[in-house]
Design an enzyme around this catalytic site. Structure first.
Site, PDB file in Angstrom:
ATOM      1  N   ILE A  35       0.805  -1.234   0.000  1.00  0.00           N
ATOM      2  CA  ILE A  35       0.000   0.000   0.000  1.00  0.00           C
ATOM      3  C   ILE A  35       0.832   1.276   0.000  1.00  0.00           C
ATOM      4  O   ILE A  35       0.277   2.372  -0.077  1.00  0.00           O
ATOM      5  CB  ILE A  35      -0.986   0.041   1.192  1.00  0.00           C
ATOM      6  CG1 ILE A  35      -0.232  -0.119   2.522  1.00  0.00           C
ATOM      7  CG2 ILE A  35      -2.070  -1.001   1.038  1.00  0.00           C
ATOM      8  CD1 ILE A  35      -1.119   0.113   3.745  1.00  0.00           C
ATOM      9  N   LYS A  89       5.558  -2.133   7.990  1.00  0.00           N
ATOM     10  CA  LYS A  89       6.607  -1.396   7.300  1.00  0.00           C
ATOM     11  C   LYS A  89       7.873  -2.248   7.347  1.00  0.00           C
ATOM     12  O   LYS A  89       8.235  -2.772   8.401  1.00  0.00           O
ATOM     13  CB  LYS A  89       6.856  -0.056   7.995  1.00  0.00           C
ATOM     14  CG  LYS A  89       7.972   0.788   7.386  1.00  0.00           C
ATOM     15  CD  LYS A  89       8.119   2.099   8.159  1.00  0.00           C
ATOM     16  CE  LYS A  89       9.256   2.947   7.626  1.00  0.00           C
ATOM     17  NZ  LYS A  89       9.414   4.214   8.361  1.00  0.00           N
ATOM     18  N   LYS A 129       9.065   0.056   2.671  1.00  0.00           N
ATOM     19  CA  LYS A 129       7.765  -0.155   2.026  1.00  0.00           C
ATOM     20  C   LYS A 129       6.741  -0.546   3.081  1.00  0.00           C
ATOM     21  O   LYS A 129       7.092  -0.954   4.186  1.00  0.00           O
ATOM     22  CB  LYS A 129       7.881  -1.239   0.960  1.00  0.00           C
ATOM     23  CG  LYS A 129       8.796  -0.860  -0.196  1.00  0.00           C
ATOM     24  CD  LYS A 129       8.766  -1.902  -1.290  1.00  0.00           C
ATOM     25  CE  LYS A 129       9.647  -1.471  -2.467  1.00  0.00           C
ATOM     26  NZ  LYS A 129       9.591  -2.434  -3.574  1.00  0.00           N
ATOM     27  N   VAL A 130       5.458  -0.431   2.715  1.00  0.00           N
ATOM     28  CA  VAL A 130       4.379  -0.744   3.642  1.00  0.00           C
ATOM     29  C   VAL A 130       3.388  -1.679   2.964  1.00  0.00           C
ATOM     30  O   VAL A 130       3.037  -1.488   1.795  1.00  0.00           O
ATOM     31  CB  VAL A 130       3.641   0.536   4.108  1.00  0.00           C
ATOM     32  CG1 VAL A 130       2.557   0.187   5.124  1.00  0.00           C
ATOM     33  CG2 VAL A 130       4.613   1.545   4.690  1.00  0.00           C
ATOM     34  N   ASP A 179       8.455  16.170  11.235  1.00  0.00           N
ATOM     35  CA  ASP A 179       8.348  15.564   9.904  1.00  0.00           C
ATOM     36  C   ASP A 179       6.887  15.402   9.501  1.00  0.00           C
ATOM     37  O   ASP A 179       6.443  14.330   9.129  1.00  0.00           O
ATOM     38  CB  ASP A 179       9.070  14.214   9.897  1.00  0.00           C
ATOM     39  CG  ASP A 179       9.173  13.638   8.496  1.00  0.00           C
ATOM     40  OD1 ASP A 179       9.223  14.429   7.535  1.00  0.00           O
ATOM     41  OD2 ASP A 179       9.180  12.408   8.361  1.00  0.00           O
ATOM     42  N   LYS A 181       5.211   3.183  -0.163  1.00  0.00           N
ATOM     43  CA  LYS A 181       6.669   3.042  -0.103  1.00  0.00           C
ATOM     44  C   LYS A 181       7.313   4.384   0.170  1.00  0.00           C
ATOM     45  O   LYS A 181       6.740   5.439  -0.121  1.00  0.00           O
ATOM     46  CB  LYS A 181       7.211   2.456  -1.410  1.00  0.00           C
ATOM     47  CG  LYS A 181       7.115   3.374  -2.609  1.00  0.00           C
ATOM     48  CD  LYS A 181       7.836   2.759  -3.801  1.00  0.00           C
ATOM     49  CE  LYS A 181       7.801   3.712  -4.997  1.00  0.00           C
ATOM     50  NZ  LYS A 181       8.536   3.179  -6.154  1.00  0.00           N
TER      51      LYS A 181
END
Length: 353
Positions: free
Chosen positions: A43, A66, A50-51, A160, A45
């Site tokens: 789903i 993740k 990546k996830v 962030d 990146k």
């Protein structure tokens, strides 16, 4: 750290879940590992991670997982940041944060298993031209204010803040000012500025300042000094007042605590206990019949990825076989040493224990 959840969503369609009635039995003393999860689909990146959506085989609970390639993290000098993220997330738990449940590793990757929110992020819905109503944005502001208050109590400045993490990809003026020699530092008010930016974009569809990654720092500072934010005449006076005070360029006079927010007349009717318990129905409910994210992540994982996650078990078995026959190309000595250090120092975590 991962982002702040702005709404509560229930899982939608059963995306390839295992239909077996028998749940596998795992040793209670065994650490949670990759084999404990069924991979459902990719789903998202980032630059080195990546996830994907996963389902825990024994409990059938669904999570987002993740995973970060160790060698890439070493090459990009990101291992310290990953370890710091793990350390911070292990100590956090809040209804409006994406909470960490498990962390583990194997020969190739480091894994973080977190809450799954299937509603998609705010950036995705803005790109889908969703028109957010003022009451919806008002609720988001309250939810996010509670999350920021919690982080503040934990002595954490988010910094962030970006669309993928629910909040907008925007920074406060004092962050840019700190680049100038002798400029002041920044603290918690930067996150409340970003909350104001987020609310503004949700209501209007674009940001109050036209800033891009290529915009020079000096130009940004001049923009903050000279440009005035334009507020729509269709917004209520209360919402405009809230935004003005969140977007105050002076961090000393900006709204920057939950007490500041709760004292506003505009939010006097808010039941804060109900908000915290997710008992206030949101004005916007994401489509539960489909996954609210870009489908190209799944295509890339299936077609372009040289080491796809769903083939990991077979790939690692082959790698061990090659090692046994001494028929593999060794990595440079310094990389091997770094990989061993990561293996030894990685923090294994299980919130259920």
């Amino acid at each position: 750290m991962p982002g702040v959840g702005a709404w509560n969503t229930a899982p939608g369609a059963n995306m390839g879940a295992n239909h077996s009635h028998k749940s596998p039995v795992f040793d209670e003393d065994e650490d949670v590992n990759f084999d404990h999860f069924q991979i459902l689909r990719a789903i998202g990146k980032g630059s080195f991670g990546k996830v994907c959506i996963v389902q825990k085989r024994d409990t059938k609970k669904m999570y987002a997982m993740k995973y970060m390639n160790k060698q890439k993290c070493i090459e990009r000098d990101e291992v310290r940041n990953v370890f710091r993220e793990l350390q911070v997330m292990q100590g956090l738990e809040h209804p409006f944060l994406v909470n960490l449940w498990y962390s583990f590793q194997d020969e190739e990757d480091m894994f973080m298993v977190v809450d799954l929110l299937l509603g998609g992020d705010l950036r995705y819905h803005l790109q889908q031209n969703v028109q957010f109503k003022e009451d919806t944005v008002k609720l988001y502001v309250c939810e996010l204010a509670l999350a920021l208050c919690y982080l503040q109590c934990c002595h954490i400045v988010h910094r962030d803040i970006k669309p993928d993490n629910i909040l907008l990809d925007e920074h406060a003026p004092e962050v840019f000012q700190s680049f100038i020699d002798g400029g002041p530092g920044y603290s918690y008010p930067v996150d409340w500025w970003s909350l104001g930016i987020t609310a503004y974009e949700l209501l209007r569809g674009w940001r109050p300042y036209d800033i891009h990654s290529s915009t020079a720092v000096d130009d940004i500072i001049n923009m903050f000094r000279g440009e005035r934010v334009h507020y729509s005449s269709t917004w209520s006076k209360g919402m405009v007042s809230l935004l003005r005070r969140l977007l105050d360029k002076d961090p000393e006079s900006r709204l920057s605590t939950i007490g500041d927010i709760q004292s506003l007349p505009y939010l006097a009717d808010v039941n804060w206990d109900a908000v915290l318990e997710k008992a206030v129905p949101p004005g916007f409910v994401p489509n539960k019949g489909r996954l609210n994210c870009d489908p190209t992540f799944e295509l890339e994982e299936m077609i372009l990825e040289s080491r796809p996650l769903h083939k990991k078990k077979k790939r690692l078995a082959k790698s061990k076989s090659r090692d046994a026959t001494k028929d593999s190309s060794p990595l440079p000595a310094h990389v091997q040493q770094c990989l061993e250090t990561v293996r030894q120092e990685f923090i294994i975590f299980n919130r259920e224990k």
